[in-house]
Scaffold this motif. Structure first.
Motif, PDB file in Angstrom:
ATOM      1  N   GLN A 219     -16.047  -0.854   1.810  1.00 34.14           N
ATOM      2  CA  GLN A 219     -16.716  -0.525   3.053  1.00 34.14           C
ATOM      3  C   GLN A 219     -15.768  -0.920   4.355  1.00 34.14           C
ATOM      4  OE1 GLN A 219     -19.951  -3.090   3.762  1.00 34.14           O
ATOM      5  NE2 GLN A 219     -21.075  -1.392   5.201  1.00 34.14           N
ATOM      6  N   ALA A 220     -14.884  -1.998   4.280  1.00 29.80           N
ATOM      7  CA  ALA A 220     -14.237  -2.166   5.311  1.00 29.80           C
ATOM      8  C   ALA A 220     -13.232  -1.343   5.721  1.00 29.80           C
ATOM      9  CB  ALA A 220     -13.617  -3.871   5.101  1.00 29.80           C
ATOM     10  N   VAL A 221     -12.418  -0.751   4.587  1.00 26.74           N
ATOM     11  CA  VAL A 221     -11.460   0.297   4.683  1.00 26.74           C
ATOM     12  C   VAL A 221     -12.011   1.693   5.408  1.00 26.74           C
ATOM     13  CG1 VAL A 221      -9.979   1.876   3.544  1.00 26.74           C
ATOM     14  CG2 VAL A 221     -10.106  -0.619   2.906  1.00 26.74           C
ATOM     15  N   GLU A 222     -13.194   1.927   4.751  1.00 31.43           N
ATOM     16  CA  GLU A 222     -13.761   3.252   5.217  1.00 31.43           C
ATOM     17  C   GLU A 222     -14.233   3.411   6.775  1.00 31.43           C
ATOM     18  OE1 GLU A 222     -14.931   5.446   0.812  1.00 31.43           O
ATOM     19  OE2 GLU A 222     -16.652   4.641   2.224  1.00 31.43           O
ATOM     20  N   GLN A 223     -14.889   1.814   6.908  1.00 32.24           N
ATOM     21  CA  GLN A 223     -15.161   1.752   8.355  1.00 32.24           C
ATOM     22  C   GLN A 223     -14.132   1.721   9.363  1.00 32.24           C
ATOM     23  OE1 GLN A 223     -17.439  -1.836   8.770  1.00 32.24           O
ATOM     24  NE2 GLN A 223     -18.658  -1.091  10.026  1.00 32.24           N
ATOM     25  N   ALA A 224     -13.054   1.214   8.925  1.00 35.82           N
ATOM     26  CA  ALA A 224     -11.873   1.140  10.068  1.00 35.82           C
ATOM     27  C   ALA A 224     -11.392   2.399  10.117  1.00 35.82           C
ATOM     28  CB  ALA A 224     -11.017   0.214   9.378  1.00 35.82           C
ATOM     29  N   LEU A 225     -11.230   3.173   8.823  1.00 29.41           N
ATOM     30  CA  LEU A 225     -10.473   4.533   9.146  1.00 29.41           C
ATOM     31  C   LEU A 225     -11.496   5.404  10.144  1.00 29.41           C
ATOM     32  CD1 LEU A 225      -9.648   5.488   5.408  1.00 29.41           C
ATOM     33  CD2 LEU A 225      -8.279   4.768   7.630  1.00 29.41           C
ATOM     34  N   GLN A 226     -12.884   5.328   9.913  1.00 31.68           N
ATOM     35  CA  GLN A 226     -13.811   6.069  10.626  1.00 31.68           C
ATOM     36  C   GLN A 226     -13.812   5.736  12.343  1.00 31.68           C
ATOM     37  OE1 GLN A 226     -17.531   5.401   9.071  1.00 31.68           O
ATOM     38  NE2 GLN A 226     -17.052   6.772   7.409  1.00 31.68           N
ATOM     39  N   GLN A 227     -13.183   4.355  12.559  1.00 29.45           N
ATOM     40  CA  GLN A 227     -13.011   4.037  13.877  1.00 29.45           C
ATOM     41  C   GLN A 227     -11.673   4.417  14.197  1.00 29.45           C
ATOM     42  OE1 GLN A 227     -13.811   0.007  13.391  1.00 29.45           O
ATOM     43  NE2 GLN A 227     -15.840   0.020  13.486  1.00 29.45           N
ATOM     44  N   GLY A 228     -10.806   5.105  13.405  1.00 25.03           N
ATOM     45  CA  GLY A 228      -9.540   5.629  13.969  1.00 25.03           C
ATOM     46  C   GLY A 228      -8.451   4.634  13.764  1.00 25.03           C
ATOM     47  N   LYS A 229      -8.750   3.427  12.924  1.00 25.02           N
ATOM     48  CA  LYS A 229      -7.547   2.588  12.691  1.00 25.02           C
ATOM     49  C   LYS A 229      -6.496   2.881  11.622  1.00 25.02           C
ATOM     50  CE  LYS A 229     -10.325  -1.157  14.558  1.00 25.02           C
ATOM     51  NZ  LYS A 229     -11.703  -2.318  14.130  1.00 25.02           N
ATOM     52  N   TRP A 230      -5.502   2.252  11.780  1.00 24.92           N
ATOM     53  CA  TRP A 230      -4.502   2.290  10.533  1.00 24.92           C
ATOM     54  C   TRP A 230      -4.697   1.214   9.566  1.00 24.92           C
ATOM     55  CZ3 TRP A 230       1.082   4.367  11.966  1.00 24.92           C
ATOM     56  CH2 TRP A 230       0.963   5.586  12.761  1.00 24.92           C
ATOM     57  N   VAL A 231      -4.976   1.576   8.715  1.00 25.66           N
ATOM     58  CA  VAL A 231      -5.265   0.597   7.429  1.00 25.66           C
ATOM     59  C   VAL A 231      -4.185   0.397   6.424  1.00 25.66           C
ATOM     60  CG1 VAL A 231      -7.011  -0.222   5.733  1.00 25.66           C
ATOM     61  CG2 VAL A 231      -7.803   0.931   7.815  1.00 25.66           C
ATOM     62  N   ILE A 232      -3.872  -0.649   6.032  1.00 23.63           N
ATOM     63  CA  ILE A 232      -2.785  -0.724   5.243  1.00 23.63           C
ATOM     64  C   ILE A 232      -2.871  -1.786   3.821  1.00 23.63           C
ATOM     65  CG2 ILE A 232      -1.494  -2.690   6.362  1.00 23.63           C
ATOM     66  CD1 ILE A 232       1.180  -1.195   5.756  1.00 23.63           C
ATOM     67  N   LEU A 233      -2.593  -0.939   2.740  1.00 25.39           N
ATOM     68  CA  LEU A 233      -3.060  -1.759   1.357  1.00 25.39           C
ATOM     69  C   LEU A 233      -1.740  -2.060   0.764  1.00 25.39           C
ATOM     70  CD1 LEU A 233      -5.405   0.930  -0.294  1.00 25.39           C
ATOM     71  CD2 LEU A 233      -6.192  -0.882   1.533  1.00 25.39           C
ATOM     72  N   GLU A 234      -1.868  -3.385   0.309  1.00 24.90           N
ATOM     73  CA  GLU A 234      -0.612  -3.953  -0.611  1.00 24.90           C
ATOM     74  C   GLU A 234      -1.274  -3.967  -1.904  1.00 24.90           C
ATOM     75  OE1 GLU A 234       0.686  -8.107  -0.154  1.00 24.90           O
ATOM     76  OE2 GLU A 234       1.020  -7.303  -2.431  1.00 24.90           O
ATOM     77  N   ILE A 235      -0.878  -2.980  -2.841  1.00 23.66           N
ATOM     78  CA  ILE A 235      -1.594  -3.015  -4.074  1.00 23.66           C
ATOM     79  C   ILE A 235      -0.753  -2.636  -5.124  1.00 23.66           C
ATOM     80  CG2 ILE A 235      -3.822  -2.445  -3.409  1.00 23.66           C
ATOM     81  CD1 ILE A 235      -3.460   0.313  -3.724  1.00 23.66           C
ATOM     82  N   GLU A 236      -0.747  -2.707  -6.508  1.00 19.31           N
ATOM     83  CA  GLU A 236      -0.063  -2.563  -7.678  1.00 19.31           C
ATOM     84  C   GLU A 236      -0.156  -0.845  -7.888  1.00 19.31           C
ATOM     85  OE1 GLU A 236      -3.027  -1.788  -9.366  1.00 19.31           O
ATOM     86  OE2 GLU A 236      -1.470  -1.947 -11.141  1.00 19.31           O
ATOM     87  N   VAL A 237       0.589  -0.484  -8.941  1.00 24.88           N
ATOM     88  CA  VAL A 237       0.799   0.880  -9.132  1.00 24.88           C
ATOM     89  C   VAL A 237      -0.549   1.615  -9.751  1.00 24.88           C
ATOM     90  CG1 VAL A 237       2.086   2.653 -10.629  1.00 24.88           C
ATOM     91  CG2 VAL A 237       3.035   0.719  -9.431  1.00 24.88           C
ATOM     92  N   VAL A 238      -1.270   1.078 -10.561  1.00 22.45           N
ATOM     93  CA  VAL A 238      -2.298   1.607 -11.050  1.00 22.45           C
ATOM     94  C   VAL A 238      -3.483   1.838 -10.046  1.00 22.45           C
ATOM     95  CG1 VAL A 238      -4.360   1.602 -12.638  1.00 22.45           C
ATOM     96  CG2 VAL A 238      -2.300   0.529 -13.204  1.00 22.45           C
ATOM     97  N   GLY A 239      -3.524   0.933  -9.211  1.00 19.98           N
ATOM     98  CA  GLY A 239      -4.588   1.123  -7.871  1.00 19.98           C
ATOM     99  C   GLY A 239      -3.864   2.038  -6.874  1.00 19.98           C
ATOM    100  N   ALA A 240      -2.672   1.975  -6.816  1.00 19.30           N
ATOM    101  CA  ALA A 240      -2.223   3.113  -5.616  1.00 19.30           C
ATOM    102  C   ALA A 240      -2.210   4.630  -6.188  1.00 19.30           C
ATOM    103  CB  ALA A 240      -0.550   2.649  -5.710  1.00 19.30           C
ATOM    104  N   ARG A 241      -2.213   4.917  -7.663  1.00 11.45           N
ATOM    105  CA  ARG A 241      -2.385   6.009  -8.164  1.00 11.45           C
ATOM    106  C   ARG A 241      -3.875   6.516  -7.737  1.00 11.45           C
ATOM    107  NH1 ARG A 241       0.230   4.740 -13.528  1.00 11.45           N
ATOM    108  NH2 ARG A 241       2.549   5.467 -13.048  1.00 11.45           N
TER     109      ARG A 241
END
Ligand code: ADP
Ligand code: 5GP
Length: 194
Positions: free
Chosen positions: A85-107
Motif C-alpha cells: 500500500q505505501a509504495v503504490e500510494q507514493a507512486l500514485q502521488q508521483g514520488k520516487w520510491v526506492i527499494l533495497e531488496i535481495e534478488v528473488v524479490g527484485a525479480r
C-alpha cells in the motif's frame, strides 16, 4: 496524476546496498525509502518502523495471504517483504520510491513493474564482500555462512538487471548510481567530491 518512479537496489548482503541508499537519500530528498517487513530480530541500533517493520512469522504469513506485499522472499531463514500500500500510494502521488531488496524479490518487481529501474550492486571482489560482511559484525558465524552461500548464487544474477554498479570506492559508486538513475542535485545539496 504524475506517475512516480520505482527504483530497486539489489545485490548480495554486505555489498553496501544500505550504505549507498543512506547516502543517496541524504543527497536526494525526493527519494522515498520503502520500509520492509521482516521476521528477523532487530540488530543493535535498528529502529522498529524505520529500519524494518519487525513482525512474527504468523503476521508475515497473514500479510502474504492478504495480498499486502508487493514482493517477498525467504532469506537466511527469515522472511522479508515490501508493503504494497505505501509504495503504490507514493507512486500514485508521483514520488520516487526506492527499494533495497535481495534478488528473488527484485525479480518479482521486474516482472510486475516493467517500468521499474533495477540496479545490481556488485562487490569489487569476493574477498571484499566477505570482509564487509564480517566487519559489519552484526551476524553470527552461521548466519554469515548462509549469507555468503546465497551471495554466490546472487552474483550470477547480476546481468539480469538494468545496470550493474561496482561498490568499490563509495563516492564513485554513489556518483555512478546517480547517473544511472538520472538523479540531479537540489540547490541546497552539495554533490559528492570527485
Ligand atoms: P548491505 O546493505 O548490502 O547488506 P551494508 O550497507 O550494511 O550492506 O554494508 C556492509 C558493510 O560494508 C558495512 O560495514 C559498510 O560500512 C561497509 N561498506 C559499504 N560500502 C563500502 C565501501 N564502498 N567501501 C568500504 N566499506 C563499505
Ligand atoms: P538484512 O537481514 O541484512 O537486513 O537483509 C537481508 C537481505 O534481505 C538483504 O539482501 C536485503 O536487501 C534484503 N531485503 C530487505 N528487505 C527486503 C524486502 O522487503 N524484500 C526482499 N525480497 N528482500 C529484502
Amino acid at each position: 496524476m504524475n506517475e512516480g518512479r520505482l527504483i530497486v537496489l539489489t545485490g548480495p548482503s554486505g555489498v553496501g546496498k544500505g550504505t549507498l541508499l543512506k547516502h543517496l537519500c541524504q543527497r536526494h530528498p525526493q527519494l522515498q525509502v520503502s520500509v520492509s517487513l521482516t521476521t528477523r530480530a532487530p540488530r543493535p541500533g535498528e529502529i522498529p518502523g524505520q529500519s524494518y517493520i519487525f513482525v512474527s512469522r504468523e503476521e508475515f504469513q497473514a500479510a502474504i495471504q492478504a495480498g499486502a506485499l508487493l514482493e517477498w522472499a525467504e532469506y537466511a531463514d527469515h522472511y522479508y517483504g515490501t508493503p504494497r500500500q505505501a509504495v503504490e500510494q507514493a507512486l500514485q502521488q508521483g514520488k520516487w520510491v526506492i527499494l533495497e531488496i535481495e534478488v528473488v524479490g527484485a525479480r518479482q518487481i521486474r516482472q510486475n513493474f516493467p517500468q521499474a529501474r533495477l540496479i545490481f550492486i556488485c562487490p569489487p571482489t569476493w574477498a571484499t564482500l566477505e570482509q564487509r560482511l564480517r566487519q559489519r559484525g552484526q551476524d553470527s558465524e552461521a548466519a554469515m555462512q548462509k549469507r555468503l552461500e546465497r551471495a554466490k548464487q546472487e552474483l550470477q544474477a547480476a546481468p539480469e538487471f538494468d545496470a550493474q554498479v561496482v561498490n568499490d570506492n563509495l563516492e564513485q559508486a554513489i556518483h555512478e548510481l546517480e547517473i544511472r538513475l538520472g538523479l540531479t542535485y537540489a540547490d541546497n545539496v552539495k554533490p559528492p567530491q570527485e
